[in-house]
Design a protein around this motif. Sequence first.
Motif, PDB file in Angstrom:
ATOM      1  N   SER A 172       2.605   1.844  -3.274  1.00  0.00           N
ATOM      2  CA  SER A 172       1.304   2.016  -4.561  1.00  0.00           C
ATOM      3  C   SER A 172       0.927   3.710  -3.993  1.00  0.00           C
ATOM      4  O   SER A 172       0.773   4.376  -4.928  1.00  0.00           O
ATOM      5  N   LEU A 173       1.372   4.453  -3.416  1.00  0.00           N
ATOM      6  CA  LEU A 173       0.263   5.600  -2.385  1.00  0.00           C
ATOM      7  C   LEU A 173       1.663   6.736  -3.276  1.00  0.00           C
ATOM      8  O   LEU A 173       1.334   7.346  -3.856  1.00  0.00           O
ATOM      9  N   ARG A 214      -3.497   8.788   4.621  1.00  0.00           N
ATOM     10  CA  ARG A 214      -3.881   8.050   3.778  1.00  0.00           C
ATOM     11  C   ARG A 214      -4.717   6.579   4.261  1.00  0.00           C
ATOM     12  O   ARG A 214      -5.068   6.179   3.950  1.00  0.00           O
ATOM     13  N   LEU A 215      -3.114   6.123   4.690  1.00  0.00           N
ATOM     14  CA  LEU A 215      -3.017   4.876   5.468  1.00  0.00           C
ATOM     15  C   LEU A 215      -4.586   4.926   6.153  1.00  0.00           C
ATOM     16  O   LEU A 215      -4.593   3.542   6.841  1.00  0.00           O
ATOM     17  N   CYS A 238       1.162  -1.032   0.014  1.00  0.00           N
ATOM     18  CA  CYS A 238       0.142  -0.124  -0.277  1.00  0.00           C
ATOM     19  C   CYS A 238       0.918   1.673   0.332  1.00  0.00           C
ATOM     20  O   CYS A 238       0.445   2.444  -0.578  1.00  0.00           O
ATOM     21  N   ILE A 260       1.028  10.101   4.171  1.00  0.00           N
ATOM     22  CA  ILE A 260       0.858   8.984   4.093  1.00  0.00           C
ATOM     23  C   ILE A 260       0.329   8.436   5.074  1.00  0.00           C
ATOM     24  O   ILE A 260      -0.597   7.378   4.977  1.00  0.00           O
TER      25      ILE A 260
END
Lengths: 270, 111
Positions: free
Chosen positions: B21-22, B36-37, B18, B33
């Motif tokens: 990907s971000l 978003r996670l 992930c 980050i």
Amino acid sequence: MKQFLSLRKNHNYKMNKTININLGGYAFTIDEDAFEAANHYLHTLTRHFGGSEGAVEIMQDIESRMGELVNKNKGSKVIVSKVDVLEAISVLGTPEELKDVDFSETQSGEKKTTTGSFQIKTGKRLYRDPDDKVIGGVCSGLASYFGIQDAVWVRVAFVLLSMAGGASAVIYAVLWAIVPPAKTVSERLEMMGEPTNVNNIARMVKEELEELGDKLQDTFNKKSHKHHHRQPPRGDDKDQMMTSGWSWDFKSHTPEKVESPAPYNHKDFV
Amino acid sequence: MKLDNMKAQMRKGVLEMCILSLLSVEAMYTSDIIERLRHSQLVVVEGTLYPLLTRLKNAGFLEYYWMESNYGPPRKYFKITQEGRTFLNGLKDSWTEINEAVSLTSQKPQL
């Protein structure tokens, strides 16, 4: 008697000293107890990550993020309080929450010895208890040290001994002189023989804040003011400024294990 | 075998994918980050992320650069490397396989 007791309790109100620190590139004026909490947290994490590859770098990242969070929590206040620090810690995660993080390159291999517990000291130490004292807090300190629930029995013993022989008064004076008072939260935890980890400190601070909230509520009950329980112990206008210029320097506190410098590449700075 | 433990293991397995990907979309600051996670419930506390990022950087999948900030000291921005993209593609392929395997086995057999 009851009145006397409550009076004595109120006299224990302490003002916070403040310290100037550099936390991750942010300059803060911080309450002494808040500093203790932040310092202890970073030390514990350093131990936790110590020895792993890139530990220096990880800690630098965490420190600068902590500075950022504390700066955000502080808002427009001049002085950083313990609540600000504890909130930052809850966002970053306590060492217990971070313990199963796999930070080493090798997935299997030897388990780090640090992943067990994050206690800095487990040993009990003899302190004087300044929050529960009649004369110097020696008896309450001894009671905590030997696990006696009520310090009154130690006091009774001292009084009886002084009537019987007379040496206990001298012993008391000597102990008063040589035993340090438990001033900080971690010292108080040591006094009670509880391991000093971040969770314990956080719990203790919460208790202290609640106690303070109760006191404030008692004081203002007549005016039927409602006070929040988690009111931070602020007394900004009364705070004594201590411009020691203290700064938390990660490198000087790194355990000896970490000797390799952070793997900086030239391209890192491009 | 505990459910919580299994969940943690599964999360840990996909977390690196992930992150990559971000970062394959844009360079990001650490706290972005994390934000978003956290939306996707993958990370509970921030501290778990720093060792991971350092590890990915040391493996050559990420690199970072410093960016001046208006509010405080310079910030560290992470971006993905070419090597990281290759690695991410490998991870994504295997993720697709796992995904298919899971949906195949958890479906009720069609009569």
